[in-house]
Design an enzyme around this catalytic site. Structure first.
Site, PDB file in Angstrom:
ATOM      1  N   SER A  94       0.868  -1.186   0.000  1.00 29.94           N
ATOM      2  CA  SER A  94       0.000   0.000   0.000  1.00 29.94           C
ATOM      3  C   SER A  94       0.895   1.223   0.000  1.00 29.94           C
ATOM      4  O   SER A  94       1.489   1.570   1.030  1.00 29.94           O
ATOM      5  CB  SER A  94      -0.901  -0.007   1.235  1.00 29.94           C
ATOM      6  N   LYS A 169      -7.237   1.968  -2.395  1.00 26.62           N
ATOM      7  CA  LYS A 169      -6.822   1.514  -1.059  1.00 26.62           C
ATOM      8  C   LYS A 169      -6.787   2.678  -0.077  1.00 26.62           C
ATOM      9  O   LYS A 169      -7.162   2.531   1.088  1.00 26.62           O
ATOM     10  CB  LYS A 169      -5.443   0.849  -1.138  1.00 26.62           C
ATOM     11  N   LYS A 237       1.016   5.224   8.241  1.00 25.11           N
ATOM     12  CA  LYS A 237       1.662   5.330   6.928  1.00 25.11           C
ATOM     13  C   LYS A 237       0.628   5.505   5.826  1.00 25.11           C
ATOM     14  O   LYS A 237       0.768   6.375   4.952  1.00 25.11           O
ATOM     15  CB  LYS A 237       2.527   4.095   6.682  1.00 25.11           C
TER      16      LYS A 237
END
Length: 291
Positions: A94, A169, A237
């Site tokens: 990701s 995502k 993150k």
């Protein structure tokens, strides 16, 4: 078909095992030797980045963020330098979609196809092969390699051109984070008002407020189980990438910014490696009560 697989963490290790069970020849690499040894026991073989590049028809990465993917693929002695024309790189990490497109442009010059294919579902779904894939890339490449992904996930959706998978995502991670925040806030309200959280859960889980997130996280919150299915630090993150992407395209994301601050508090107070359901700890601290 030979598949090179780099990144055998919480998600990558069980997903690689599922490919072994499906009958693919796997060459694996990870910083942690014990994870590599576990995959070798499952039928894979160990290899360095050069071997993976030279021998693989498809290279898959499942790494923490853009810098690691760039280093593994494009760095000195990176895999891309050894891959043959006509092979494919599938990045299940990701990362920022801008970086996905950059890597794809470099690989295209070498005659290498690429898909960005981040996943959602956490460790339990990685283990049983039911994660959801959000894929970016041209349709021909997607159709050619979709079957590989079906051995690791129950849902494989092409969202658009390269980078669309990671954009999707980011949207997913915003929804999950804000959902956990809302669940935490509401269940602490119930607790402070003297209502049993387990009864609240039973009452509302089948209604409009019910969700996959609530079903997975509320039992963990009630038991104070923060064994990571998805770590706070990894969600930080992802939300950093979401904020950066949003700023670049001019999308307003005030809820994302707020939940990111909550997660940063958790990181600074010992919960960085906890499951993201540890958001409940932030509300417990403010309310001076335990769920």
């Amino acid at each position: 078909m030979v598949i090179g697989f780099v990144g055998l963490g919480i998600m990558g290790k069980p997903m690689a095992k599922n490919l072994c069970r499906a009958g693919y020849t796997l060459i694996v690499n990870d910083h942690h030797k014990e994870n590599v040894d576990e995959l070798v026991q499952a039928g894979a073989r160990s290899g360095d980045l050069k071997q993976i590049g030279m021998e693989s028809d498809v290279v898959i990465t499942m790494l923490p963020n853009s810098p690691q993917v760039k280093d593994v693929m494009l760095g000195e002695n990176g895999i891309a330098g050894y891959m043959k024309k006509g092979t494919c790189f599938i990045d299940m990490s990701s990362i920022n979609p801008v970086d996905s497109r950059y890597i794809g442009d470099v690989l295209k010059e070498k005659g290498i196809d690429m898909l960005d294919a981040p996943v959602s579902g956490g460790e339990p779904k990685a283990i049983d092969g039911t994660v959801a894939f959000m894929v970016g890339g041209d349709e021909k490449t997607f159709d050619k390699y979709k079957q590989i992904l079906t051995h690791m996930g129950s849902s494989v959706t092409r969202c658009g051109e390269l980078g669309a998978g990671n954009t999707t995502k980011l949207a997913n991670q915003i929804i999950v984070a804000c959902n956990i925040q809302a669940v935490s806030e509401s269940f602490i309200l119930a607790k402070k008002a003297g209502v049993d959280p387990e009864r609240v859960f039973e009452a509302i889980k089948g209604g409009l407020a019910g969700s996959t997130v609530m079903n997975a996280k509320v039992p963990m919150m009630i038991e104070d189980n923060v064994e990571p299915g998805f770590r706070v630090d990894l969600h930080i993150k992802d939300l950093n990438n979401a904020l950066e992407c949003a700023h670049s395209v001019g999308a307003p994301v005030p809820m994302t910014a707020q939940v990111q601050e909550i997660m940063q508090y958790l990181h600074n107070n010992g919960d960085g490696s906890s499951d993201h359901s540890a958001i409940i700890h932030y509300y417990e601290k403010l309310a001076d009560t335990k769920l």
